[in-house]
Design an enzyme around this catalytic site. Structure first.
Site, PDB file in Angstrom:
ATOM      1  N   TRP A 357       0.920  -1.276   0.010  1.00  0.00           N
ATOM      2  CA  TRP A 357      -0.102  -0.125   0.062  1.00  0.00           C
ATOM      3  C   TRP A 357       0.801   1.196   0.052  1.00  0.00           C
ATOM      4  O   TRP A 357       0.523   2.383  -0.187  1.00  0.00           O
ATOM      5  CB  TRP A 357      -0.960   0.059   1.140  1.00  0.00           C
ATOM      6  CG  TRP A 357      -0.313   0.316   2.526  1.00  0.00           C
ATOM      7  CD1 TRP A 357       0.713  -0.598   3.024  1.00  0.00           C
ATOM      8  CD2 TRP A 357      -0.612   1.379   3.739  1.00  0.00           C
ATOM      9  NE1 TRP A 357       1.042   0.143   4.344  1.00  0.00           N
ATOM     10  CE2 TRP A 357       0.247   1.335   4.470  1.00  0.00           C
ATOM     11  CE3 TRP A 357      -1.436   2.324   3.485  1.00  0.00           C
ATOM     12  CZ2 TRP A 357       0.384   2.065   5.678  1.00  0.00           C
ATOM     13  CZ3 TRP A 357      -1.755   3.465   4.596  1.00  0.00           C
ATOM     14  CH2 TRP A 357      -0.598   3.199   5.622  1.00  0.00           C
ATOM     15  N   ASP A 358       2.072   0.979   0.180  1.00  0.00           N
ATOM     16  CA  ASP A 358       3.039   2.371   0.116  1.00  0.00           C
ATOM     17  C   ASP A 358       2.852   2.732  -1.162  1.00  0.00           C
ATOM     18  O   ASP A 358       3.219   4.264  -1.117  1.00  0.00           O
ATOM     19  CB  ASP A 358       4.708   1.688   0.260  1.00  0.00           C
ATOM     20  CG  ASP A 358       4.849   0.844   1.437  1.00  0.00           C
ATOM     21  OD1 ASP A 358       4.009  -0.057   1.880  1.00  0.00           O
ATOM     22  OD2 ASP A 358       5.981   0.813   2.036  1.00  0.00           O
ATOM     23  N   GLU A 488       0.942  -1.721  13.181  1.00  0.00           N
ATOM     24  CA  GLU A 488       1.319  -3.182  13.184  1.00  0.00           C
ATOM     25  C   GLU A 488       1.831  -3.603  14.481  1.00  0.00           C
ATOM     26  O   GLU A 488       2.019  -4.969  14.847  1.00  0.00           O
ATOM     27  CB  GLU A 488       2.074  -3.668  11.969  1.00  0.00           C
ATOM     28  CG  GLU A 488       1.658  -3.470  10.586  1.00  0.00           C
ATOM     29  CD  GLU A 488       2.702  -3.796   9.490  1.00  0.00           C
ATOM     30  OE1 GLU A 488       3.818  -3.796   9.970  1.00  0.00           O
ATOM     31  OE2 GLU A 488       2.194  -3.981   8.568  1.00  0.00           O
ATOM     32  N   LYS A 601       3.641   1.992  16.099  1.00  0.00           N
ATOM     33  CA  LYS A 601       4.765   1.869  15.143  1.00  0.00           C
ATOM     34  C   LYS A 601       4.920   3.061  14.331  1.00  0.00           C
ATOM     35  O   LYS A 601       5.806   3.398  14.022  1.00  0.00           O
ATOM     36  CB  LYS A 601       4.573   0.381  14.474  1.00  0.00           C
ATOM     37  CG  LYS A 601       5.617   0.209  13.443  1.00  0.00           C
ATOM     38  CD  LYS A 601       5.357  -1.247  12.741  1.00  0.00           C
ATOM     39  CE  LYS A 601       6.481  -1.616  11.719  1.00  0.00           C
ATOM     40  NZ  LYS A 601       5.932  -2.631  10.833  1.00  0.00           N
ATOM     41  N   GLN A 602       3.595   3.391  13.745  1.00  0.00           N
ATOM     42  CA  GLN A 602       3.625   4.508  12.650  1.00  0.00           C
ATOM     43  C   GLN A 602       2.182   4.843  12.576  1.00  0.00           C
ATOM     44  O   GLN A 602       1.259   4.592  13.398  1.00  0.00           O
ATOM     45  CB  GLN A 602       3.817   3.645  11.207  1.00  0.00           C
ATOM     46  CG  GLN A 602       2.517   2.742  10.822  1.00  0.00           C
ATOM     47  CD  GLN A 602       3.023   1.915   9.829  1.00  0.00           C
ATOM     48  OE1 GLN A 602       3.823   0.722   9.845  1.00  0.00           O
ATOM     49  NE2 GLN A 602       2.786   2.033   8.534  1.00  0.00           N
TER      50      GLN A 602
HETATM   51  C1  BGC Z   1       4.937  -1.341   7.434  1.00  0.00           C
HETATM   52  C2  BGC Z   1       3.926  -1.085   6.520  1.00  0.00           C
HETATM   53  C3  BGC Z   1       4.729  -1.254   5.102  1.00  0.00           C
HETATM   54  C4  BGC Z   1       5.826  -2.046   4.990  1.00  0.00           C
HETATM   55  C5  BGC Z   1       6.449  -2.063   3.595  1.00  0.00           C
HETATM   56  C6  BGC Z   1       5.944  -2.234   7.368  1.00  0.00           C
HETATM   57  O1  BGC Z   1       7.040  -2.137   8.342  1.00  0.00           O
HETATM   58  O2  BGC Z   1       4.257  -1.408   8.955  1.00  0.00           O
HETATM   59  O3  BGC Z   1       2.980  -0.258   6.693  1.00  0.00           O
HETATM   60  O4  BGC Z   1       3.570  -1.305   4.093  1.00  0.00           O
HETATM   61  O5  BGC Z   1       6.837  -2.058   5.980  1.00  0.00           O
HETATM   62  O6  BGC Z   1       7.257  -0.716   3.708  1.00  0.00           O
END
Ligand code: BGC
Length: 769
Positions: A357-358, A488, A601-602
């Site tokens: 989804w990035d 996550e 995490k984000q």
């Molecule tokens: C992130 C995801 C992301 C993936 C690839 C993961 O660490 O939590 O949101 O899509 O990395 O960049």
């Protein structure tokens, strides 16, 4: 945090050889041209630690899934980008001693990435034995003008002795991926041909049967004149080479030019590959190094003339943003709708080079604002073409009636991810794909996209949300249970605010557009209904009911949106209270401890506030930012940029600047200690957005372009170029004010600090605010 790289506006320089950081540097100094990419490995033999990596966009292998506890619904394969046959190899032996930087004495060494002109260079001096000193340099590029060509200029000069230099120039398909699940090699030889001066090697991938054919020719010059030599031919399975020798007197320079073409069956009929390779390699040699390099530089000149960001007064920030823009353009050029952008681009194998989804949430907005509209459009078409597979994916999980669940990770549309809490639960990705359609249309004005492609995708995704939401008698509301949000560090939660928000938004956006074409193009509406078997009355009624009655966790006391049901039961303490030696927590804490903690995490709720910012007032944004930012550990590279943009939006410029530096220099300073695996292409797009949307305040609302520029006190001025509806404009911000120039022919209408302006095309083309 490691930084052995010198600060410079246009160059990244490793001064002195750092073998312990070689893998990091191989990632940082990678080159690419959208068609292929290459880590910054040495051409000559190296017995130290390295990760040899060469990648061709779209050439992948479905490696059999390896998991501890198989769960129904898991994909059988994880598609990974393949380490492709090696094109750069040139082994060197000088007076009987093999050149190996791990073994010889190095008196000086520089590895340079020239971002302005797009090449990688090494300049080094060694003592080959007993005081015999050699100066060497190698320069290579992957042509932006002729993307199938890779070219190397390799120079050797003995400083104080007469050298006999033996070269072995080769192509090698006996390569392996570091991340294979079963240690297998993925290439089989198809064809090889080698004569004096030329080699061709064709290999095919197992299972996917991609054929890749490489051709090489070379020239050796001494003091600008061609050198004649006897050639020994090496011809063995998966490997072709020429070995030859030349002598150089003290102070004489030998320069080897190696020209390579890389062709694949993605673009040519398998049976024609050899003839294409022959043609292209002759073309390269006839054109010559200088002309090819000029053409390549010219492409970079064009890129920089429309997408450079200039920061005055902060070299660290300047270098970082160019590094980010450079790698983004090396990774994706938007010419081929079958290709996408892996989180590591062509710089490593992690994440399998697959699509996440990035792309939609981070990288597409960069290309929307810097490239012509075909580029982001091709990214949307990539997903459009995967709609059928997404419907199959959802069907496999038990959904019906054309519901589509786009994969978390994919190469060809099939799901590749195999952790249940992500594969099955991180469903918010579906929303990002819908949002990207909206974002594309609001930036480009290409409303036809919606009619021809967009609605089919939106219907599939809406059907998924409609079935994934269930009605809770207890709450008297719709709920979405058992999900993982963007954060996550929480799995299997109920009612992730972000997921519920983007689900409801998708339903409304789909309905709004369906109503519109029903009214304006009844014929097209009928076709769509037929194609998607849409029961408009029944389905739209259900969607409306969900829109009206969705549950969104909210805390009346603090007035913040709650990340998920029950989040406030956790002990909430700022991340600054975590012992520094325990950061990043994902490398120090048990997963169980992370899951039970409040640490994020984000961006999660904040990701939603970023996407849907115009629905919320500044107070609401600020309240939520102040609640969530302190408990966010930014352990995903996708985090700091979103926080930086929001911090600018709420006027917290110091925080915005701190987070900007963190995102922009993430790889150069290796904040998370993982650059050896490859660069973070997603966060590179985020850095650019942190300047343009963050400091520059660029937004598109209600069909209008808005700017609200701020400037960090560390900078004297900054300027960027961006596009809106195919109009390229430049914004320069300094302490004194804002200057906007319209660089195209059409009139630009925009709103700066809430006031409307019009800037005529060219001619009278600037305003000062
Ligand atoms: C992130 C995801 C992301 C993936 C690839 C993961 O660490 O939590 O949101 O899509 O990395 O960049």
């Amino acid at each position: 945090m490691n930084s052995c790289y010198k600060k410079d506006e246009w160059l990244i320089i490793e001064e002195g050889f750092h073998p312990e950081l070689n893998r990091e540097s191989e990632s940082v100094f990678s080159i690419g041209n959208g068609y292929m990419g290459q880590r910054a490995n040495f051409e000559e033999h190296y017995s130290g630690d390295y990760h040899r990596g060469s990648y061709i966009a779209g050439v992948y292998y479905p490696d059999k899934t390896r998991v501890g506890w198989w769960k129904n619904g898991y994909p059988e394969y994880f598609a990974k980008v393949l380490n492709a046959p090696d094109w750069i190899g040139i082994d060197i032996v000088v007076n009987g001693i093999r050149l190996d930087l791990a073994k010889v004495k190095i008196s000086s060494f520089k590895r340079i990435l020239n971002m302005k002109e797009g090449f990688l260079e090494r300049i080094f001096r060694i003592d080959i034995s007993r005081g015999r000193s050699l100066s060497l340099s190698s320069k290579r590029f992957l042509s932006m003008a002729e993307p199938d060509l890779g070219i190397i200029r390799y120079s050797i000069k003995p400083e104080n002795f007469k050298a006999s230099v033996s070269y072995t120039v080769y192509l090698d398909a006996d390569v392996r991926n570091e991340d294979t699940n079963y240690g297998k090699k993925f290439w089989k030889e198809v064809y090889r041909e080698v004569v004096a001066g030329k080699g061709i090697l064709t290999a095919r991938t197992m299972k996917t049967d991609f054929h890749v054919s490489l051709g090489m020719r070379y020239l050796l010059m001494k003091e600008n004149s061609p050198v004649n030599f006897e050639t020994e031919i090496i011809d063995r399975p998966k490997y072709v080479a020429n070995t030859f020798s030349a002598a150089a007197e003290k102070g004489e320079e030998l320069v080897l030019y190696k020209f390579v073409t890389v062709q694949s069956s993605l673009n040519h009929d398998k049976k024609n590959l050899t003839s294409v390779v022959n043609q292209r390699i002759d073309f390269a040699v006839n054109a010559g190094y200088d002309k090819l390099f000029e053409g390549h530089k010219n492409e970079w000149r064009k890129i920089w003339s429309t997408s450079d960001v200039i920061i005055d007064g902060d070299i660290s920030a300047q270098q970082a943003i160019r590094f980010n823009i450079f790698h983004l353009n090396q990774t994706y050029t938007g010419k081929d709708e079958r290709l996408n952008i892996g989180p590591k681009g062509f710089t490593g194998e992690k994440y399998g080079g697959s699509t996440y989804w990035d792309t939609e949430a981070f990288v597409l907005p960069f290309f929307l604002k810097t490239a012509s509209r075909e580029v982001p459009r091709n990214l949307l078409i990539y997903r459009y073409k995967h709609l059928e597979k997404s419907i199959e994916n959802a069907t496999k999980l038990g959904f019906k009636n054309g519901a589509a669940l786009y994969p978390m990770v994919t190469m060809n549309g099939e799901e590749c991810h195999n952790e249940w809490e992500i594969t099955f639960e991180e469903i918010h990705r579906n929303g990002a794909i819908a949002f990207a359609i909206f974002n594309y249309i609001r930036h480009t004005g290409d409303t036809q996209y919606m009619v021809v492609y967009g609605l089919e995708v939106l219907i599939g995704i809406s059907r998924f949300w409609s079935q994934r939401a269930t009605y809770s008698q207890d709450k008297g509301k719709y709920v979405i249970l058992g999900v993982t949000g963007p954060n996550e560090y929480e799995n299997n939660v109920n009612n992730n605010w972000y997921t519920n928000t983007i689900a409801v938004w998708t339903l409304s956006y789909t309905l709004e557009n369906l109503e519109l074409i029903k009214k304006e193009s009844p014929g097209k509406f009928k076709d769509l209904v037929r194609k998607t078997k849409l029961d408009f009355t029944y389905e739209s009624n259900r969607w409306k009911d969900i829109i009206k009655n969705m549950h969104f966790p909210y805390d009346k006391e603090t007035k913040v949106f709650i990340q998920q049901d029950g989040f406030l039961d956790k002990v909430i303490a700022p991340a600054s209270t975590i012992t520094p030696s325990e950061r990043p927590i994902n490398q120090h804490w048990s997963w169980d401890r992370i899951l039970r903690s409040c640490y994020i995490k984000q961006a999660d709720v904040l990701q939603g506030l970023y996407f849907f910012e115009d629905r919320f007032n500044t107070e609401t944004l600020k309240r939520n930012f102040d609640f969530y930012e302190p408990i966010t550990v930014h352990e995903s590279s996708l985090s700091a940029c979103i926080h930086s943009i929001l911090a600018s939006r709420i006027g917290n410029i110091n925080k915005a600047y701190e987070l900007y530096l963190r995102t922009a220099r993430l790889d150069l300073d290796d904040y998370n200690n993982e650059v050896a695996d490859g660069l973070h292409i997603t966060s590179m797009a985020g850095s650019w957005l942190a300047i343009v949307e963050g400091f520059g305040g660029m937004r598109v609302h209600d069909g209008k372009l808005h700017l609200n520029p701020l400037i960090p006190e560390q900078w004297n001025s900054y300027s960027f170029n961006a596009r809106f509806r195919e109009i390229l404009f430049e914004v320069k911000v300094s302490g004194k004010g804002v200057l906007i120039r319209n660089l195209s022919g059409k009139t630009l209408q925009l709103v700066v600090y809430k006031k409307e302006y019009e800037i005529a095309g060219f001619g009278k083309s600037r305003i000062e605010v």
